[in-house]
Design a protein around this motif. Structure first.
Motif, PDB file in Angstrom:
ATOM      1  N   ARG A 149       0.828  -1.206   0.000  1.00 37.11           N
ATOM      2  CA  ARG A 149       0.000   0.000   0.000  1.00 37.11           C
ATOM      3  C   ARG A 149       0.862   1.256   0.000  1.00 37.11           C
ATOM      4  NH1 ARG A 149      -4.846  -1.479   4.355  1.00 37.11           N
ATOM      5  NH2 ARG A 149      -5.699  -3.279   3.203  1.00 37.11           N
ATOM      6  N   ARG A 150       1.975   1.211   0.720  1.00 41.79           N
ATOM      7  CA  ARG A 150       2.852   2.377   0.767  1.00 41.79           C
ATOM      8  C   ARG A 150       3.437   2.663  -0.603  1.00 41.79           C
ATOM      9  NH1 ARG A 150       6.326   1.511   6.391  1.00 41.79           N
ATOM     10  NH2 ARG A 150       4.547   1.635   7.835  1.00 41.79           N
ATOM     11  N   LEU A 151       3.886   1.623  -1.283  1.00 38.55           N
ATOM     12  CA  LEU A 151       4.452   1.821  -2.619  1.00 38.55           C
ATOM     13  C   LEU A 151       3.384   2.311  -3.578  1.00 38.55           C
ATOM     14  CD1 LEU A 151       6.790   1.579  -4.622  1.00 38.55           C
ATOM     15  CD2 LEU A 151       6.175  -0.828  -4.950  1.00 38.55           C
ATOM     16  N   ALA A 152       2.188   1.739  -3.493  1.00 32.58           N
ATOM     17  CA  ALA A 152       1.098   2.169  -4.378  1.00 32.58           C
ATOM     18  C   ALA A 152       0.753   3.638  -4.140  1.00 32.58           C
ATOM     19  CB  ALA A 152      -0.129   1.285  -4.161  1.00 32.58           C
ATOM     20  N   ALA A 153       0.704   4.042  -2.855  1.00 32.78           N
ATOM     21  CA  ALA A 153       0.398   5.440  -2.548  1.00 32.78           C
ATOM     22  C   ALA A 153       1.500   6.364  -3.046  1.00 32.78           C
ATOM     23  CB  ALA A 153       0.206   5.613  -1.042  1.00 32.78           C
ATOM     24  N   LEU A 154       2.754   5.932  -2.907  1.00 29.63           N
ATOM     25  CA  LEU A 154       3.875   6.740  -3.377  1.00 29.63           C
ATOM     26  C   LEU A 154       3.830   6.913  -4.891  1.00 29.63           C
ATOM     27  CD1 LEU A 154       6.562   8.190  -2.800  1.00 29.63           C
ATOM     28  CD2 LEU A 154       7.698   5.966  -3.051  1.00 29.63           C
ATOM     29  N   LEU A 155       3.533   5.834  -5.594  1.00 30.35           N
ATOM     30  CA  LEU A 155       3.486   5.901  -7.054  1.00 30.35           C
ATOM     31  C   LEU A 155       2.305   6.740  -7.534  1.00 30.35           C
ATOM     32  CD1 LEU A 155       4.441   2.232  -7.985  1.00 30.35           C
ATOM     33  CD2 LEU A 155       5.880   4.273  -8.090  1.00 30.35           C
ATOM     34  N   ASP A 156       1.182   6.687  -6.781  1.00 33.69           N
ATOM     35  CA  ASP A 156       0.041   7.521  -7.154  1.00 33.69           C
ATOM     36  C   ASP A 156       0.371   9.010  -6.998  1.00 33.69           C
ATOM     37  OD1 ASP A 156      -1.523   5.372  -7.805  1.00 33.69           O
ATOM     38  OD2 ASP A 156      -2.487   5.229  -5.826  1.00 33.69           O
ATOM     39  N   ARG A 157       1.115   9.323  -5.953  1.00 35.85           N
ATOM     40  CA  ARG A 157       1.473  10.724  -5.707  1.00 35.85           C
ATOM     41  C   ARG A 157       2.633  11.173  -6.584  1.00 35.85           C
ATOM     42  NH1 ARG A 157       2.363  12.408   0.437  1.00 35.85           N
ATOM     43  NH2 ARG A 157       0.182  11.724   0.403  1.00 35.85           N
ATOM     44  N   PHE A 158       3.567  10.270  -6.795  1.00 35.72           N
ATOM     45  CA  PHE A 158       4.769  10.605  -7.552  1.00 35.72           C
ATOM     46  C   PHE A 158       4.752   9.780  -8.838  1.00 35.72           C
ATOM     47  CE2 PHE A 158       9.427  10.396  -8.326  1.00 35.72           C
ATOM     48  CZ  PHE A 158       9.699  11.744  -8.329  1.00 35.72           C
ATOM     49  N   GLY A 159       3.901  10.190  -9.774  1.00 34.15           N
ATOM     50  CA  GLY A 159       3.694   9.425 -10.993  1.00 34.15           C
ATOM     51  C   GLY A 159       4.702   9.744 -12.070  1.00 34.15           C
ATOM     52  N   LEU A 160       4.314   9.477 -13.310  1.00 31.69           N
ATOM     53  CA  LEU A 160       5.225   9.617 -14.436  1.00 31.69           C
ATOM     54  C   LEU A 160       5.704  11.053 -14.618  1.00 31.69           C
ATOM     55  CD1 LEU A 160       6.649   8.504 -16.955  1.00 31.69           C
ATOM     56  CD2 LEU A 160       4.504   8.877 -18.219  1.00 31.69           C
ATOM     57  N   GLU A 161       4.782  11.994 -14.639  1.00 33.59           N
ATOM     58  CA  GLU A 161       5.178  13.378 -14.932  1.00 33.59           C
ATOM     59  C   GLU A 161       6.096  13.963 -13.859  1.00 33.59           C
ATOM     60  OE1 GLU A 161       2.157  12.168 -15.200  1.00 33.59           O
ATOM     61  OE2 GLU A 161       1.911  12.191 -17.380  1.00 33.59           O
ATOM     62  N   PRO A 162       5.783  13.848 -12.565  1.00 36.96           N
ATOM     63  CA  PRO A 162       6.735  14.342 -11.565  1.00 36.96           C
ATOM     64  C   PRO A 162       8.093  13.658 -11.653  1.00 36.96           C
ATOM     65  CG  PRO A 162       4.591  13.983 -10.563  1.00 36.96           C
ATOM     66  CD  PRO A 162       4.519  13.400 -11.936  1.00 36.96           C
ATOM     67  N   ALA A 163       8.094  12.347 -11.931  1.00 34.82           N
ATOM     68  CA  ALA A 163       9.361  11.626 -12.056  1.00 34.82           C
ATOM     69  C   ALA A 163      10.179  12.162 -13.223  1.00 34.82           C
ATOM     70  CB  ALA A 163       9.106  10.135 -12.225  1.00 34.82           C
ATOM     71  N   LEU A 164       9.499  12.467 -14.327  1.00 35.28           N
ATOM     72  CA  LEU A 164      10.208  12.997 -15.495  1.00 35.28           C
ATOM     73  C   LEU A 164      10.763  14.393 -15.215  1.00 35.28           C
ATOM     74  CD1 LEU A 164       7.941  11.824 -18.454  1.00 35.28           C
ATOM     75  CD2 LEU A 164      10.110  10.855 -17.686  1.00 35.28           C
ATOM     76  N   ILE A 165      10.046  15.173 -14.429  1.00 29.91           N
ATOM     77  CA  ILE A 165      10.548  16.507 -14.073  1.00 29.91           C
ATOM     78  C   ILE A 165      11.830  16.386 -13.262  1.00 29.91           C
ATOM     79  CG2 ILE A 165      10.073  18.570 -12.700  1.00 29.91           C
ATOM     80  CD1 ILE A 165       7.107  18.244 -13.507  1.00 29.91           C
ATOM     81  N   VAL A 166      11.818  15.508 -12.242  1.00 35.46           N
ATOM     82  CA  VAL A 166      13.020  15.301 -11.421  1.00 35.46           C
ATOM     83  C   VAL A 166      14.152  14.746 -12.278  1.00 35.46           C
ATOM     84  CG1 VAL A 166      13.995  14.023  -9.476  1.00 35.46           C
ATOM     85  CG2 VAL A 166      11.685  14.987  -9.308  1.00 35.46           C
ATOM     86  N   ALA A 167      13.817  13.806 -13.163  1.00 32.79           N
ATOM     87  CA  ALA A 167      14.841  13.238 -14.036  1.00 32.79           C
ATOM     88  C   ALA A 167      15.449  14.310 -14.929  1.00 32.79           C
ATOM     89  CB  ALA A 167      14.233  12.121 -14.882  1.00 32.79           C
ATOM     90  N   GLY A 168      14.597  15.176 -15.468  1.00 33.79           N
ATOM     91  CA  GLY A 168      15.096  16.262 -16.309  1.00 33.79           C
ATOM     92  C   GLY A 168      16.007  17.207 -15.556  1.00 33.79           C
ATOM     93  N   LEU A 169      15.644  17.514 -14.304  1.00 28.34           N
ATOM     94  CA  LEU A 169      16.482  18.388 -13.490  1.00 28.34           C
ATOM     95  C   LEU A 169      17.851  17.755 -13.229  1.00 28.34           C
ATOM     96  CD1 LEU A 169      13.878  19.725 -10.885  1.00 28.34           C
ATOM     97  CD2 LEU A 169      14.964  21.004 -12.761  1.00 28.34           C
ATOM     98  N   LEU A 170      17.856  16.448 -12.946  1.00 34.98           N
ATOM     99  CA  LEU A 170      19.127  15.762 -12.721  1.00 34.98           C
ATOM    100  C   LEU A 170      20.011  15.813 -13.961  1.00 34.98           C
ATOM    101  CD1 LEU A 170      17.976  12.628 -10.673  1.00 34.98           C
ATOM    102  CD2 LEU A 170      19.482  14.449  -9.875  1.00 34.98           C
ATOM    103  N   VAL A 171      19.403  15.593 -15.122  1.00 38.49           N
ATOM    104  CA  VAL A 171      20.175  15.642 -16.370  1.00 38.49           C
ATOM    105  C   VAL A 171      20.704  17.059 -16.605  1.00 38.49           C
ATOM    106  CG1 VAL A 171      20.047  15.406 -18.879  1.00 38.49           C
ATOM    107  CG2 VAL A 171      18.984  13.684 -17.411  1.00 38.49           C
ATOM    108  N   LEU A 172      19.877  18.068 -16.365  1.00 36.13           N
ATOM    109  CA  LEU A 172      20.321  19.445 -16.554  1.00 36.13           C
ATOM    110  C   LEU A 172      21.456  19.808 -15.595  1.00 36.13           C
ATOM    111  CD1 LEU A 172      16.923  21.299 -17.118  1.00 36.13           C
ATOM    112  CD2 LEU A 172      18.704  20.823 -18.809  1.00 36.13           C
ATOM    113  N   ILE A 173      21.340  19.355 -14.340  1.00 40.30           N
ATOM    114  CA  ILE A 173      22.427  19.605 -13.386  1.00 40.30           C
ATOM    115  C   ILE A 173      23.707  18.934 -13.861  1.00 40.30           C
ATOM    116  CG2 ILE A 173      23.235  19.114 -11.043  1.00 40.30           C
ATOM    117  CD1 ILE A 173      20.312  19.399 -10.116  1.00 40.30           C
ATOM    118  N   GLY A 174      23.560  17.709 -14.344  1.00 41.89           N
ATOM    119  CA  GLY A 174      24.729  17.007 -14.861  1.00 41.89           C
ATOM    120  C   GLY A 174      25.353  17.727 -16.035  1.00 41.89           C
ATOM    121  N   LEU A 175      24.525  18.219 -16.945  1.00 37.22           N
ATOM    122  CA  LEU A 175      25.049  18.964 -18.100  1.00 37.22           C
ATOM    123  C   LEU A 175      25.731  20.256 -17.653  1.00 37.22           C
ATOM    124  CD1 LEU A 175      22.127  18.493 -20.653  1.00 37.22           C
ATOM    125  CD2 LEU A 175      24.416  17.477 -20.776  1.00 37.22           C
TER     126      LEU A 175
END
Length: 398
Positions: free
Chosen positions: A316-342
């Motif tokens: 249930r905890r993982l399901a709740a986390l994934l519902d709150r932190f879905g694809l779009e928020p994950a992609l935003i964080v991923a994009g920020l990490l890539v930009l910081i790396g660049l």
């Protein structure tokens, strides 16, 4: 349905009247199968329990089947080889409401099954024998199994799954046939013993233990069990069925250790007494972060897919986390990490340019380069993982 000799001898009017099936897997047990069946029959006759003795034969070539049938047992041939395969087929063929299974090597006493039947009648779904409480007679269990294999694997099973069992691998156990069949047991080998306990625990079945005595088996040949091979198969099964111990905890430890190393060494070298740690340690820290993050992602994938397949309960905890932190928020964080790396990469190139793109002096540029690559790799891993989790969710909804 035609009655077996055992049922006729016990006065059964129909197979539906059977309360207990005493099930024994068999592979070339002509030396001991007769003694086991005799004890089982004596228990049924003495106790008044309406039951049958069922032999799941795994391709014996020594006449075990004929001995069993002559003594009134029912024999079910099982083509697929393996301890688990024989028992799965035997459980499917059992006519009793309850089943008590045990090895046909005369190491367990089938004449004293009263504690198992009493617990089953009291509502327990799985009744495990405990040889360490009941007694292990001299020569009955090799020291490797008694002092290392069984205690270690049983401890791991309790730690991973919170199972109320102290002897995970006792071969004598009783269970409610319908409850165990609902677990959809599949392991064809010796790890079947662990699978039964693990799945019963995960599904919340009522489990208890009763003391059981283990005696030396009566065979003149070596046992089918192979200590190291089968021990590894049990351990492998326990790890696969508990992804938090296989992936999450080691992965989180790796990631946090690497993160601490990166943060400490990014400004410069660190002295610990007479030891100086520098950019080389930072590189290993970056590797630990990447490997740890991968392991944590595999834990999430395994939990989601395992829940979809009915192997593990949904988190249930993982399901709740994934519902709150879905694809779009994950992609935003991923994009920020890539930009910081660049950005860190651009700074590194600028530092190199300040030295006319020649031989670099000092380790500052290398530190930024390691941090740059780490951020970009983590960003891409997060993005790909988020898409994969979304795919798993689409498969589930479909």
């Amino acid at each position: 349905m035609e009655l077996t000799k055992a049922q006729g001898a016990l006065g059964l009017d129909s197979a539906a009247a059977v309360e207990l099936t005493i099930l024994m897997p068999c592979l070339n047990e002509a030396e001991t199968i007769g003694a086991c069946i005799g004890k089982a029959m004596s228990y049924l006759a003495r106790s008044g329990v309406v039951g049958e003795v069922l032999i799941a034969d795994n391709g014996s070539t020594d006449g075990s089947q004929a001995i069993a049938e002559r003594l009134g047992a029912r024999v079910v041939p099982v083509a697929m080889r393996g301890y688990g395969a024989a028992l799965i087929a035997g459980i499917a063929a059992a006519r009793g409401r309850f089943v008590i299974m045990g090895d046909s090597d005369d190491s367990y006493d089938f004449a004293t099954l009263e504690p198992f039947v009493a617990e089953l009648r009291d509502g327990c779904d799985l009744v495990m024998g405990n040889r360490f409480r009941g007694g292990i007679r001299p020569g009955a269990m090799p020291p490797l199994h008694r002092y290392l294999g069984n205690p270690v694997l049983s401890t791991i099973g309790r730690l991973f799954f919170d199972a109320p069992v102290r002897d995970f691998h006792c071969g004598l156990r009783g269970f409610n046939r319908d409850a165990i069949r609902a677990l959809d047991l599949r392991a064809p080998g010796m790890e079947f013993a662990s699978e039964m306990v693990v799945k019963a625990t995960i599904q919340g079945l009522r489990i208890t233990e009763v003391p059981t005595t283990l005696s030396p088996d009566g065979r003149s040949r070596p046992p089918h069990l192979r200590s190291w091979r089968d021990g590894w198969r049990h351990l492998r099964f326990l790890l696969v069925f508990c992804p938090r111990w296989l992936f999450l905890y080691p992965g989180a430890a790796l990631f946090l250790t690497g993160l601490v190393a990166m943060l400490l060494l990014l400004p410069g070298p660190v002295r610990l007494g007479s030891v100086t740690i520098d950019v080389h340690t930072m590189l290993y820290g970056a590797g630990a972060m990447i490997m740890g993050f991968q392991a944590v992602q595999f834990w999430a994938f395994a939990r989601i897919h395992g829940a979809q397949q009915g192997v593990v309960p949904e988190s249930r905890r993982l399901a709740a986390l994934l519902d709150r932190f879905g694809l779009e928020p994950a992609l935003i964080v991923a994009g920020l990490l890539v930009l910081i790396g660049l950005a860190l990469g651009v700074v590194s190139v600028a530092m190199w340019g300040s030295q006319h793109f020649g031989t670099l002096v000092g380790m500052g540029t290398m530190r930024l380069a390691i941090a740059s690559v780490t951020c970009m790799v983590l960003g891409l891993q997060l993005a790909f993982g988020a898409f994969f989790v979304t795919l798993l969710g689409m498969m589930r909804s479909g």
